[in-house]
Design an enzyme around this catalytic site. Structure first.
Site, PDB file in Angstrom:
ATOM      1  N   PRO A   1      18.461 -22.256 -32.555  1.00 57.95           N
ATOM      2  CA  PRO A   1      17.813 -23.228 -33.438  1.00 57.95           C
ATOM      3  C   PRO A   1      16.918 -24.206 -32.667  1.00 57.95           C
ATOM      4  O   PRO A   1      17.263 -24.634 -31.570  1.00 57.95           O
ATOM      5  CB  PRO A   1      18.992 -23.970 -34.071  1.00 57.95           C
ATOM      6  CG  PRO A   1      20.102 -23.839 -33.097  1.00 57.95           C
ATOM      7  CD  PRO A   1      19.903 -22.536 -32.378  1.00 57.95           C
TER       8      PRO A   1
ATOM      9  N   CYS B   1     -12.887 -37.294 -33.684  1.00 58.58           N
ATOM     10  CA  CYS B   1     -14.136 -36.902 -34.328  1.00 58.58           C
ATOM     11  C   CYS B   1     -14.053 -35.506 -34.912  1.00 58.58           C
ATOM     12  O   CYS B   1     -14.656 -34.560 -34.410  1.00 58.58           O
ATOM     13  CB  CYS B   1     -15.285 -37.006 -33.330  1.00 58.58           C
ATOM     14  SG  CYS B   1     -15.492 -38.695 -32.775  1.00 58.58           S
ATOM     15  N   GLU B   2     -13.251 -35.353 -35.945  1.00 59.19           N
ATOM     16  CA  GLU B   2     -13.102 -34.102 -36.689  1.00 59.19           C
ATOM     17  C   GLU B   2     -12.721 -34.511 -38.103  1.00 59.19           C
ATOM     18  O   GLU B   2     -11.829 -35.342 -38.274  1.00 59.19           O
ATOM     19  CB  GLU B   2     -11.911 -33.278 -36.156  1.00 59.19           C
ATOM     20  CG  GLU B   2     -11.983 -32.824 -34.742  1.00 59.19           C
ATOM     21  CD  GLU B   2     -12.555 -31.422 -34.602  1.00 59.19           C
ATOM     22  OE1 GLU B   2     -12.773 -30.744 -35.642  1.00 59.19           O
ATOM     23  OE2 GLU B   2     -12.809 -31.029 -33.460  1.00 59.19           O
TER      24      GLU B   2
HETATM   25  C1  PLP Z   1      10.393 -20.647 -32.224  1.00 64.40           C
HETATM   26  C2  PLP Z   1      11.589 -19.820 -31.917  1.00 64.40           C
HETATM   27  C3  PLP Z   1      12.869 -20.281 -32.198  1.00 64.40           C
HETATM   28  C4  PLP Z   1      13.139 -21.611 -32.890  1.00 64.40           C
HETATM   29  O1  PLP Z   1      12.699 -21.590 -34.198  1.00 64.40           O
HETATM   30  P1  PLP Z   1      13.010 -22.847 -35.162  1.00 64.40           P
HETATM   31  O2  PLP Z   1      12.338 -22.472 -36.433  1.00 64.40           O
HETATM   32  O3  PLP Z   1      12.437 -24.045 -34.529  1.00 64.40           O
HETATM   33  O4  PLP Z   1      14.500 -22.922 -35.293  1.00 64.40           O
HETATM   34  C5  PLP Z   1      13.942 -19.496 -31.828  1.00 64.40           C
HETATM   35  N1  PLP Z   1      13.769 -18.293 -31.221  1.00 64.40           N
HETATM   36  C6  PLP Z   1      12.539 -17.814 -30.946  1.00 64.40           C
HETATM   37  C7  PLP Z   1      12.411 -16.501 -30.282  1.00 64.40           C
HETATM   38  C8  PLP Z   1      11.409 -18.551 -31.282  1.00 64.40           C
HETATM   39  O5  PLP Z   1      10.194 -18.053 -31.020  1.00 64.40           O
END
Ligand code: PLP
Length: 420
Positions: free
Chosen positions: A280, A348-349
């Protein structure tokens, strides 16, 4: 009336917004703006929700470093006993610098260089999440040259049906991540035969900001089927990595609580000996942080009113990049009448906006907090327009830890040289 914020340790009293025991107005006075502020209690609670839900079964929660790679944040997770999911050699260096344990690191990503493989083998990481046949061959060769054996898991692509689960972005056959499910068996046989590799596990990661656990359960069922077929061939796996992806509330989303999200997965895994790994990112840090910014100017307009703030798309890219919504709250609301504002930065966008059409009662010089900015905020920041990046602070009760000093302009071009 008690206001409910998506950031759980944020509250309001007569001095305005307070994160844990610290008034945001005091933070702005002492450290300036724009500044990212994270709550140690909130990120600890988010981690503990995973740990508690997994109690009693072999499991490792590997925080996805890319969501927020500040050393202060990483050290907090290291102290809590987390593992780490990295996607580059740079992230590995950060984890080690923060006191993380290499033996709890898994290395994801489609493009690992030989140098990154050597660095990770030297450190002794837990596992490489391999995403192609070519990567298997390269990793085996690199490990052999070093006289080492690389532990691997294949990241499989479970091709979960996008019609039933339209928010899935990475688990489809059509994208660059993982190896196709049908090829996984062949690739595992190849990995098992390569001298520089040890087959350790299997992984998948089907998407981000998931608001329903069902597609992960569907993916897990497919993965378990593969694990059993491999075991029948004598390829026995030690762990199953189900990736990250659990969503958070930014506005009115209702993601399941961690325990609720994991319950069906845990019953699916009941009685199985494999260790469960999770990766996570957003759900551990997203609602532990906010971006504090000050209003420079108010520009009333015929069609729209603009609040020009000192944070911009280089600080928080998600609104400009994904049209993402972050709650915008007055740090100290005024009695004055409110009106709708476009919250924009100085870049500046025309795409440099942080929020559209927010009803605020504000005056120039007032502070605003952009909530739920702990994940993919600072981590995606840039120096566009030669803007020094924001400071980062971690609040712990009444204490404030400077986790990253605000950049100085000279640092931004320290490596550059004018022509002689
Ligand atoms: C980005 C990613 C995560 C984390 O994803 P979340 O949506 O932030 O929980 C976990 N594993 C891999 C391989 C990722 O690319």
């Amino acid at each position: 009336m008690k206001q409910e914020f998506p950031v759980p340790t944020l509250s309001r009293d007569e001095r305005g917004l307070r994160l844990e025991g610290v008034a945001l107005a005091d933070i702005a006075a002492a450290h300036g703006t724009p500044t990212y502020v994270y709550s140690l209690a909130a990120l600890s609670a988010a981690f503990e929700a995973y740990r508690d839900a997994l109690a009693g079964r072999p499991a490792l929660v590997c925080y996805a470093v890319k969501a927020n790679s500040n050393l202060g944040v990483l050290s907090a997770f290291a102290r809590l006993g987390a593992g780490f999911d990295i996607v580059s050699g740079g992230e590995l260096a950060r984890v080690l610098a923060a006191g993380g344990n290499a033996a709890r690191v898994v290395f994801s990503g489609v493009g690992k260089s030989e140098a990154e493989m050597r660095q990770a083998l030297d450190a002794g990481i837990r596992c490489f999440n391999v995403e192609s046949a070519a990567e298997l061959d390269r990793l085996s060769a690199v490990a052999q040259q070093m006289g080492k054996v690389a532990p691997i898991a294949l990241r499989v692509n479970p091709d979960v049906d996008p019609k039933t689960h339209p928010y899935i972005s990475t688990g489809l056959r059509s994208n660059k991540f993982g190896v196709a499910f049908d090829e996984a068996l062949t690739l595992y046989r190849r990995a098992a035969a390569l001298p520089g590799l040890r087959v350790a596990g299997i992984g998948c990661h089907i998407g981000s900001q998931l608001l329903d656990g069902a597609p992960v359960v569907e993916a897990a069922e497919k993965v378990l089927g593969l694990v059993d077929r491999l075991a029948a061939e004598g390829i026995v796996l030690e762990h199953i990595d189900l990736g990250g992806g659990l969503g958070i509330r930014y506005r009115d989303e209702n993601p399941p609580a961690v325990a609720e999200y994991l319950a069906p997965l845990l019953s699916l895994l009941e009685g199985r000996r494999e260790e469960l790994l999770l990766e996570p990112g957003r759900s551990l840090v997203g609602n532990a942080g906010l971006l504090l910014t000050r209003i420079e100017y108010l520009k009333p307009g015929v069609e729209k009113n603009f609040a020009v703030v000192d944070a911009a798309m280089n600080d928080l890219a998600r609104p400009a990049l994904y049209d993402a919504w972050h709650d915008v709250v007055e740090v100290a609301p005024r009695a004055a009448a409110s009106r709708p504002y476009e919250i924009v930065g100085p870049i500046c966008e025309s795409g440099d906006f942080l929020a559209h059409d927010r009803e605020l009662a504000v005056e120039p010089g007032d502070l605003l907090a952009l909530l739920s900015a702990g994940a993919y905020g600072m981590a995606m920041s840039s120096n566009y327009n030669t803007r020094p990046r924001a400071a980062e602070l971690i609040v712990d009760g009444e204490r404030v830890h400077l986790a990253r000093a605000r950049e100085a302009v000279e640092q931004l071009y320290a490596g550059e040289r004018p022509l002689d």
